[in-house]
Write a protein that holds these residues in place. Sequence first.
Motif, short mmCIF file in Angstrom:
data_model
loop_
_atom_site.label_atom_id
_atom_site.label_comp_id
_atom_site.label_asym_id
_atom_site.label_seq_id
_atom_site.Cartn_x
_atom_site.Cartn_y
_atom_site.Cartn_z
N ILE A 82 0.86 -1.19 0.00
CA ILE A 82 0.00 0.00 0.00
C ILE A 82 0.89 1.23 0.00
O ILE A 82 1.78 1.36 0.85
CB ILE A 82 -0.93 0.03 1.23
N PHE A 83 0.66 2.12 -0.96
CA PHE A 83 1.33 3.42 -0.99
C PHE A 83 0.38 4.46 -0.42
O PHE A 83 -0.81 4.49 -0.75
CB PHE A 83 1.72 3.81 -2.41
N ILE A 84 0.90 5.32 0.46
CA ILE A 84 0.13 6.43 1.05
C ILE A 84 0.86 7.71 0.70
O ILE A 84 2.06 7.86 0.98
CB ILE A 84 0.01 6.29 2.58
N GLN A 85 0.14 8.65 0.08
CA GLN A 85 0.77 9.90 -0.34
C GLN A 85 0.07 11.09 0.29
O GLN A 85 -1.16 11.18 0.31
CB GLN A 85 0.72 10.04 -1.87
N MET A 86 0.87 11.98 0.88
CA MET A 86 0.34 13.23 1.43
C MET A 86 0.06 14.21 0.29
O MET A 86 0.90 14.41 -0.59
CB MET A 86 1.34 13.86 2.41
N GLU A 87 -1.10 14.80 0.32
CA GLU A 87 -1.45 15.80 -0.69
C GLU A 87 -1.08 17.20 -0.18
O GLU A 87 -1.19 17.49 1.01
CB GLU A 87 -2.95 15.74 -1.00
N ASP A 88 -0.62 18.04 -1.09
CA ASP A 88 -0.40 19.46 -0.82
C ASP A 88 0.71 19.72 0.21
O ASP A 88 0.67 20.73 0.93
CB ASP A 88 -1.70 20.14 -0.34
N LEU A 89 1.72 18.81 0.34
CA LEU A 89 2.80 19.07 1.29
C LEU A 89 3.60 20.30 0.87
O LEU A 89 4.00 21.11 1.72
CB LEU A 89 3.72 17.85 1.39
N ARG A 90 3.83 20.46 -0.44
CA ARG A 90 4.60 21.61 -0.90
C ARG A 90 3.87 22.90 -0.56
O ARG A 90 4.49 23.87 -0.12
CB ARG A 90 4.83 21.52 -2.40
N GLU A 91 2.53 22.93 -0.76
CA GLU A 91 1.76 24.12 -0.41
C GLU A 91 1.83 24.41 1.08
O GLU A 91 1.86 25.58 1.51
CB GLU A 91 0.30 23.96 -0.85
N PHE A 92 1.85 23.34 1.90
CA PHE A 92 1.99 23.50 3.36
C PHE A 92 3.30 24.23 3.68
O PHE A 92 3.32 25.19 4.46
CB PHE A 92 2.00 22.13 4.05
N ASN B 44 6.90 12.94 0.88
CA ASN B 44 5.47 12.91 1.17
C ASN B 44 4.85 11.55 0.90
O ASN B 44 3.63 11.43 0.79
CB ASN B 44 4.75 13.98 0.34
N GLU B 45 5.68 10.50 0.77
CA GLU B 45 5.16 9.16 0.47
C GLU B 45 5.52 8.18 1.57
O GLU B 45 6.66 8.14 2.05
CB GLU B 45 5.72 8.66 -0.87
N HIS C 172 -4.48 15.28 4.29
CA HIS C 172 -5.20 14.78 3.12
C HIS C 172 -4.29 13.74 2.47
O HIS C 172 -3.23 14.06 1.97
CB HIS C 172 -5.51 15.92 2.15
N LEU C 173 -4.75 12.48 2.52
CA LEU C 173 -3.94 11.37 2.03
C LEU C 173 -4.64 10.64 0.90
O LEU C 173 -5.87 10.57 0.85
CB LEU C 173 -3.65 10.37 3.16
N SER C 174 -3.81 10.06 0.01
CA SER C 174 -4.31 9.19 -1.07
C SER C 174 -3.64 7.84 -0.92
O SER C 174 -2.47 7.75 -0.51
CB SER C 174 -4.00 9.79 -2.44
N CYS C 175 -4.36 6.77 -1.27
CA CYS C 175 -3.82 5.41 -1.13
C CYS C 175 -3.98 4.64 -2.42
O CYS C 175 -4.90 4.90 -3.22
CB CYS C 175 -4.55 4.66 -0.01
N GLY C 176 -3.10 3.67 -2.61
CA GLY C 176 -3.17 2.73 -3.72
C GLY C 176 -2.52 1.44 -3.30
O GLY C 176 -1.50 1.44 -2.59
N SER C 177 -3.05 0.30 -3.70
CA SER C 177 -2.51 -0.98 -3.23
C SER C 177 -2.54 -2.01 -4.34
O SER C 177 -3.25 -1.87 -5.34
CB SER C 177 -3.31 -1.49 -2.03
N SER C 178 -1.78 -3.09 -4.12
CA SER C 178 -1.76 -4.21 -5.05
C SER C 178 -1.14 -5.41 -4.35
O SER C 178 -0.31 -5.26 -3.43
CB SER C 178 -0.95 -3.85 -6.31
N SER C 179 -1.50 -6.61 -4.77
CA SER C 179 -0.97 -7.85 -4.20
C SER C 179 0.29 -8.28 -4.91
O SER C 179 0.51 -7.96 -6.08
CB SER C 179 -2.01 -8.97 -4.29
N LEU C 180 1.12 -9.04 -4.19
CA LEU C 180 2.34 -9.59 -4.78
C LEU C 180 2.00 -10.62 -5.85
O LEU C 180 2.66 -10.69 -6.89
CB LEU C 180 3.21 -10.21 -3.68
N ARG C 181 0.97 -11.39 -5.62
CA ARG C 181 0.58 -12.42 -6.58
C ARG C 181 -0.47 -11.88 -7.55
O ARG C 181 -1.37 -11.15 -7.17
CB ARG C 181 0.02 -13.65 -5.87
N LYS C 182 -0.34 -12.30 -8.80
CA LYS C 182 -1.34 -11.95 -9.81
C LYS C 182 -2.56 -12.85 -9.66
O LYS C 182 -2.58 -13.78 -8.85
CB LYS C 182 -0.74 -12.11 -11.20
#
Length: 561
Positions: free
Chosen positions: A431-441, A480-481, A517-527
């Motif tokens: 799972i990747f978690i990314q902070m939004e707008d860190l540069r603006e902060f 920010n990741e 404000h966070l965004s997430c994306g995920s994926s499994s190791l196995r197809k």
Amino acid sequence: MKMSKGWKQFERTLLVLLVLLLFALTGPLRLRSGGGEQSRVTALRTGWYQLSDGGRKEIQLPVRMEASGEGSIELWNDSLRPEDAGKVLSVGGVQYGPEVWLGETLLYRYKDNAFPKNDQMKGKLWADITLPQETGTEPLRLIYTQTGAGELIIEAPELGSRQEITGRHLQKVSVSLVIVVCMQCLGVISLCIYLYMRRQGIREERFLDVSLFLLVCGFWCLTDSGIYQMYGKNTALGSVLSFYAFMLMSIPMLHFVRNTLKKESGVVVNLWIAALYLNALIQGLLNKMYGIPFIRMLVVTHLLLFSGVLCMIFLLWREYRIEKNLQSGLCLYAFSVLGLSGVTALVLYWAFRIYWYEAVFQFGILIYIALMFWGLICKVTEDIRFRMEQRICERMSTEDRLTGMKNRKAFEKYLQDCARDVEGVKDAELIFIQMEDLREFNDTYGMSVGDESVIGTAGCVKRAGALAGEGVRCFRVSGNEFAAVMTGQDGGETFEKLLVQEVCRYNGMVTGRGRLHLSCGSSSLRKQDGSRRTVSDWMACVNQNLQKNRDSMRGGGRDDV
């Protein structure tokens, strides 16, 4: 001469088994305690006389005397009383083949057991005789025989209860017994240090070398003592094992030297190790096949050990002259002390037949081990300090200083381990978690507020990982990741739900400018077909899903967390 790893392991196992066998077969000392009333030990110094040409010559012990033309000395004593019956008379000078008579009754005559002894070994023994009921009615007579030229040194016999006579014998060898106890204690301590360090991943074989040497040497000192020969169990077998221990006990310390010197010097050390093994094998065969007593072949072992010590001193001196390091210097001093004490003991043993030679050699061994042990402790302490510094540097290189989380270097290594199934990972969710707008902060409120937001995000990610259960590793992979890797879980949805709860709780406690404000994306190791993704494909798939979620948020598809 390069020894294979298998032979080294076999040799060490053989030496360990030898130590266990030695103590198992001989058993502890059986200090026999007889009955009888307690009394003070009395040295029979007076009351002795010789009969010559019908005359009586008074003698006071101890005394130096020349044997008569027949090669024997007879001493008489009339001072025993009836109340001395049941007491123990302890007579020294066993090397002179004493006979003890009460009137016409033979009370004692020395006989070898199944293991023949020379005069030096007999000189450490006592003849303990329990006096019969007829004591006091007949004169006591001692007969000593001198087979060679020279004076006989006749000590005063001692009279007392069995417990007190035994205590007196122990008192006479107390120095040697204390040294033996010190050897055994140091051997056990060294073995414990070796096992502990091995458990910690530090392999220092020289602690095992010291331990084996001390245990075998302590066994030899014990079985070679007069106390063991007087009160031990299976003394004939113990004497045989004592000779083998004496022939082989130097081998662990030769391993110690080999592990201390440079590799090119190891060839000479290996030759001496092989020579000691060969000496023990040949002597065993000669004794078994031709009945040659070990005591007659002892001079070969002495010469081999003496020349070996000289050789080690030369090798250590040569290396110390070049390197000038503490290890080789202490080893050089230690072997010099050992050589000096060994030569002194040999002179006392062969030339003067002084029977406390063993105490000189034992004390030299104790100083020798103290020097070796000190040098080893210093070396290991330095190694441990270096390893600790190295581990601290390694930990700092894989740790994010701002958040305390593992950094990208640790993250990439862990992904490689998961992909190679190093830890038995069958499947994993990234799972990747990314902070939004860190540069603006940072631009709007300053770097300190931006750092507070990063720390707040890290706290939310770590708490969500802890609530998700075991098998969750969290990382900060860039400014920010963040990333979480879940092994043995049903998917990333559970983690994302927990993360949403933690972010909501955090946002409820801060002002508007610090909200996350966070965004997430995920994926499994196995197809879906069950095959494993490569690490690069795995990360690319997660980034693709993360980007889709971010695009969906911007398009109003769903709110971010």
